[in-house]
Design a protein around this motif. Structure first.
Motif, PDB file in Angstrom:
ATOM      1  N   GLN A 137       0.836  -1.213   0.000  1.00 20.44           N
ATOM      2  CA  GLN A 137       0.000   0.000   0.000  1.00 20.44           C
ATOM      3  C   GLN A 137       0.868   1.259   0.000  1.00 20.44           C
ATOM      4  O   GLN A 137       0.615   2.207  -0.751  1.00 20.44           O
ATOM      5  CB  GLN A 137      -0.918  -0.007   1.222  1.00 20.44           C
ATOM      6  N   ARG A 138       1.912   1.273   0.835  1.00 22.02           N
ATOM      7  CA  ARG A 138       2.776   2.455   0.909  1.00 22.02           C
ATOM      8  C   ARG A 138       3.549   2.657  -0.398  1.00 22.02           C
ATOM      9  O   ARG A 138       3.696   3.787  -0.875  1.00 22.02           O
ATOM     10  CB  ARG A 138       3.746   2.314   2.080  1.00 22.02           C
ATOM     11  N   TYR A 139       4.038   1.572  -0.977  1.00 28.85           N
ATOM     12  CA  TYR A 139       4.766   1.701  -2.242  1.00 28.85           C
ATOM     13  C   TYR A 139       3.825   2.212  -3.345  1.00 28.85           C
ATOM     14  O   TYR A 139       4.230   3.021  -4.193  1.00 28.85           O
ATOM     15  CB  TYR A 139       5.368   0.363  -2.659  1.00 28.85           C
ATOM     16  N   SER A 140       2.576   1.736  -3.329  1.00 24.37           N
ATOM     17  CA  SER A 140       1.604   2.182  -4.335  1.00 24.37           C
ATOM     18  C   SER A 140       1.297   3.666  -4.173  1.00 24.37           C
ATOM     19  O   SER A 140       1.186   4.412  -5.158  1.00 24.37           O
ATOM     20  CB  SER A 140       0.313   1.368  -4.213  1.00 24.37           C
ATOM     21  N   GLU A 141       1.164   4.124  -2.921  1.00 24.19           N
ATOM     22  CA  GLU A 141       0.931   5.545  -2.680  1.00 24.19           C
ATOM     23  C   GLU A 141       2.118   6.379  -3.148  1.00 24.19           C
ATOM     24  O   GLU A 141       1.959   7.489  -3.673  1.00 24.19           O
ATOM     25  CB  GLU A 141       0.675   5.777  -1.187  1.00 24.19           C
ATOM     26  N   GLY A 142       3.321   5.824  -2.978  1.00 24.13           N
ATOM     27  CA  GLY A 142       4.502   6.519  -3.468  1.00 24.13           C
ATOM     28  C   GLY A 142       4.509   6.633  -4.976  1.00 24.13           C
ATOM     29  O   GLY A 142       4.912   7.667  -5.540  1.00 24.13           O
ATOM     30  N   LEU A 143       4.037   5.591  -5.663  1.00 27.82           N
ATOM     31  CA  LEU A 143       3.980   5.625  -7.123  1.00 27.82           C
ATOM     32  C   LEU A 143       2.928   6.609  -7.630  1.00 27.82           C
ATOM     33  O   LEU A 143       3.042   7.119  -8.750  1.00 27.82           O
ATOM     34  CB  LEU A 143       3.706   4.220  -7.664  1.00 27.82           C
ATOM     35  N   GLU A 144       1.931   6.873  -6.825  1.00 31.38           N
ATOM     36  CA  GLU A 144       0.963   7.909  -7.211  1.00 31.38           C
ATOM     37  C   GLU A 144       1.631   9.283  -7.232  1.00 31.38           C
ATOM     38  O   GLU A 144       1.266  10.150  -8.028  1.00 31.38           O
ATOM     39  CB  GLU A 144      -0.219   7.905  -6.237  1.00 31.38           C
ATOM     40  N   LYS A 145       2.610   9.462  -6.369  1.00 26.85           N
ATOM     41  CA  LYS A 145       3.324  10.734  -6.323  1.00 26.85           C
ATOM     42  C   LYS A 145       4.393  10.820  -7.411  1.00 26.85           C
ATOM     43  O   LYS A 145       4.632  11.891  -7.972  1.00 26.85           O
ATOM     44  CB  LYS A 145       3.996  10.914  -4.947  1.00 26.85           C
ATOM     45  N   LEU A 146       5.042   9.704  -7.684  1.00 30.28           N
ATOM     46  CA  LEU A 146       6.143   9.705  -8.651  1.00 30.28           C
ATOM     47  C   LEU A 146       6.133   8.363  -9.372  1.00 30.28           C
ATOM     48  O   LEU A 146       6.638   7.371  -8.864  1.00 30.28           O
ATOM     49  CB  LEU A 146       7.475   9.909  -7.919  1.00 30.28           C
TER      50      LEU A 146
END
Length: 713
Positions: A137-146
């Motif tokens: 979930q955290r990695y996916s949220e990071g990919l939403e940013k970059l």
């Protein structure tokens, strides 16, 4: 988390975005180019883009239409100054907009990168805690940013692997490779995912690509390819075994029946022992081994009766028989079968119980435990499996078998020899070395004559190899007890038994390794050790002579007092004898010993001049292909040239040509050039007639350059 960048449309949009960024960057570079042709092309492209932007507004369409009828195209392409004022204003506005947009994009990217990095760290913390769903979930949220951050894709792929979501892991690895086509981690994880999906060919291709990108990953590559090979082999063997079982094979059904009887509770210990012995005979084939594993044969170690005999602190005769039977079964099931070896060590308490069985005091159990461990230690994959266990006690436990008079000693030493080169084993030995291993080893040397020579020789060889580890070597080299015990073992006459000779040979190898260290303890023992080695130079075994010379070559540089003693005892004459006899390794040790002696002892110089008429031995060494030998020979010669008459003895020889070649050569060791230059300079200073030969060889320039070495020396 929302799905990200999954479909083809999204990917196409992503690629179009990247292309637009590239186009704008190229356009800016073209407008700033000093090349007029490149600049004209960029201007034309800028005009085109301005018209396209204006086409969306009616007024700008009319203005653009008018400009099309008035602008002379040939003039536009010749110079920026040929633009009408309106076009110049439009161009400046366009460039300003581009610059502003670029700055805003850079600011947004920096802000998003900070947020993405923070989310990546949160994901890493969740991963380390074992919460792989939260990590994803955290990695996916990071990919939403970059969305072009490679590390987020590979980290998420690793988390997907932990949750056995292999297809998603593959997809993330593919996206990571879009961001960085040489991403090693992406290929590594992709190989793991393909392997889990039993795509063996694709898995190997990923590992091969990883090796192409970084050839230094060869060790990891071999491990990965080996794992893929074993997994493919396991699958094929299990399919074959299953077909035999379905076909009603008598051997296959027999294994199932025996396993069922062993796993059934309530029987007497002799019943289990007999059934296990029968099963050991039934699993001797590859198919039998596979059926044993697939039918959960190793789970019998968890049954009450078997576990009691296997893990008991003290055993009745019946329990000893059951334990021995179980060890024989494990040998039969694991012989030549890496998958079964892995499964066995994965069983609870097995790894911890093996050293307990080795130290149980029952010879029969010890013998079969050693035989089982040997199946692992004799090949790389098995040693890797053993390396994952806690081996901190193994050196001490296995070394204790050196006192046995039967085959247990040889087998234990062979296991230690196999393990001694493993880095993990060396690291685990460091922890117990000072408190357990070192006292035992020194006691072993003191009582050497009460121990079988062959086993003691193997034990010494093992310790010699372990001294490749700097930490272990430093501890052992500081032990006074170790050096004292070594002295006592070296006190043997040349006519001693072959077993004693093996021990002396192994001990000399150990001492050579220890002498890579330098400390006060070594200096304290330098004189007696060098005296023992000097006596061994008359030994009938050439291997012992070579190693004794090697010990002298490493011991004397750190011990001036020992140099005086060995020179007085005739070491120069002995070294010359060895140099005349030939042998590259022995010669390299002998000339190193002579170089140390002639450096600090005038007597050694005089004896060398007396024993080597016209320096025939040293001149012969200057022809050697070994740079270390050449450098030491040139050094010895330069020391002897300090003696009156030494340079004159070389008149008419090839010494000038040899020294000139080495002084002006391109040897990798600078000591070759330096020592040769010093010798050449001293030669011509001591005997000017050598200058005539030097002049004929056009070597005066080299001589002039060598004088700095002569003065500094």
């Amino acid at each position: 988390p929302p799905a990200m960048l999954r479909d083809q449309d999204t990917e196409a949009d992503f690629q179009r975005f990247l292309r637009r960024v590239d186009d704008v960057t190229n356009l800016l570079q073209g407008l700033k180019s000093p090349d007029s042709a490149v600049q004209e092309k960029a201007i034309a492209e800028t005009e085109k883009r301005l018209r396209e932007q204006g086409a969306s507004r009616k007024e700008e369409e009319e203005e653009e239409e008018e400009s099309r009828t008035t602008v002379n195209r040939t003039l536009i392409n010749t110079s920026v100054r040929a633009f009408p004022s309106e076009m110049k204003a439009g161009l400046n506005g366009f460039l300003a907009a581009l610059e502003k947009d670029a700055k805003e994009r850079a600011q947004r990217r920096r802000r998003n990168e900070q947020l993405a990095n923070a989310l990546k760290e949160q994901g890493n913390e969740a991963f380390r805690a074992g919460d792989f769903a939260l990590a994803i979930q955290r990695y996916s949220e990071g990919l939403e940013k970059l969305r072009d951050k490679q590390e987020l894709y590979t980290n998420r792929a690793q988390a997907y692997l932990k949750l056995h979501e292999y297809e998603k892991a593959l997809s993330d690895c593919e996206w990571a490779l879009k961001c960085n086509k040489n991403c090693l981690k992406a290929y590594f994880l992709m190989g793991k995912a393909h392997l889990a999906l039993q795509h063996f060919s694709e898995s190997r291709q990923c590992y091969e690509k990883m090796l192409q990108i970084d050839p230094q990953k060869e060790k990891l590559f071999k491990e990965c390819v080996s794992q893929a090979r074993l997994e493919e082999q396991r699958l094929q063997e299990e399919q074959s075994a299953q077909r035999e079982l379905q076909a009603g094979s008598e051997a296959a059904l027999n294994i199932q029946e025996l396993l069922q009887s062993i796993l059934s509770p309530g029987h007497a210990i002799p019943y289990y022992s007999g059934a296990i012995r029968l099963l050991a005979g039934a699993v001797s084939t590859r198919t039998g081994q596979t059926l044993f594993r697939t039918n959960k044969g190793f789970s019998m170690l968890s049954s009450e009766a078997v576990r009691g005999a296997f893990c008991a602190e003290s055993r009745s005769p019946a329990e000893v028989e059951l334990c021995v039977s179980l060890l024989l079964l494990c040998q039969a099931a694991c012989a030549g079968n890496e998958e079964n070896q892995r499964v066995l060590l994965a069983q609870p308490q097995v790894g911890a119980q093996l050293p307990e069985l080795l130290s149980c005091g029952t010879a029969q159990i010890q013998r079969e435990t050693l035989a089982l461990i040997s199946l692992y230690s004799e090949h790389e994959g098995g040693r890797r499996l053993l390396g994952r266990q806690d081996l901190s006690r193994w050196l001490q436990v296995l070394m204790a078998f050196v006192k046995c008079t039967d085959a247990r000693a040889d087998r234990a030493m062979n296991i230690l020899s196999d393990l001694s080169g493993e880095e993990r084993f060396q690291a685990q030995c460091r922890a117990t070395f000072p408190t357990a291993v070192l006292p035992f080893f020194t006691q072993l040397l003191v009582c050497a004559r009460q121990v079988p020579w062959a086993a003691l020789a193997q034990g010494l060889a093992v310790l010699g190899r372990l001294c490749a580890d700097v930490g272990l070597r430093a501890q052992l080299a500081q032990s006074r007890e170790c050096w004292q015990a070594s002295l006592e073992l070296l006190d043997g006459c040349p006519a001693a038994s072959p077993g004693h000779q093996q021990c002396v040979f192994a001990l000399l190898g150990l001492l050579m390794n220890l002498l890579l260290e330098s400390n006060s303890t070594i200096q304290d023992f330098a004189v007696p050790i060098s005296g023992r080695c000097l006596a061994l130079l008359s030994h009938q075994d050439g291997r012992i002579v070579t190693r004794a010379t090697g010990v002298l070559s490493r011991l004397l540089p750190a011990a001036p007092s020992a140099v005086h003693e060995v020179v007085a005892a005739g070491v120069v004459k002995k070294m010359l004898k060895l140099l005349r006899a030939g042998g590259q390794l022995t010669s390299s040790y002998a000339i190193k010993t002579l170089s140390v002696c002639t450096k600090s002892s005038r007597r050694a110089q005089e004896e060398l001049l007396k024993g080597d008429k016209r320096f025939q031995v040293l001149l012969g060494l200057l022809h050697s292909g070994d740079e270390l030998t050449v450098g030491n020979a040139a050094f010895c010669l330069s020391q002897c040239l300090l003696l009156p008459g030494a340079a004159s003895a070389l008149l008419g020889s090839s010494v000038v040509q040899l020294l000139l070649r080495h002084a002006g050569g391109d040897a990798a060791r600078t000591s070759v050039q330096q020592n040769s230059a010093i010798a050449l300079g001293r030669l011509c200073v001591a005997e000017p007639r050598h200058i005539q030969q030097l002049r004929k060889l056009n070597g005066l320039a080299i001589l002039n350059s060598s004088m700095k070495y002569v003065h500094s020396s």
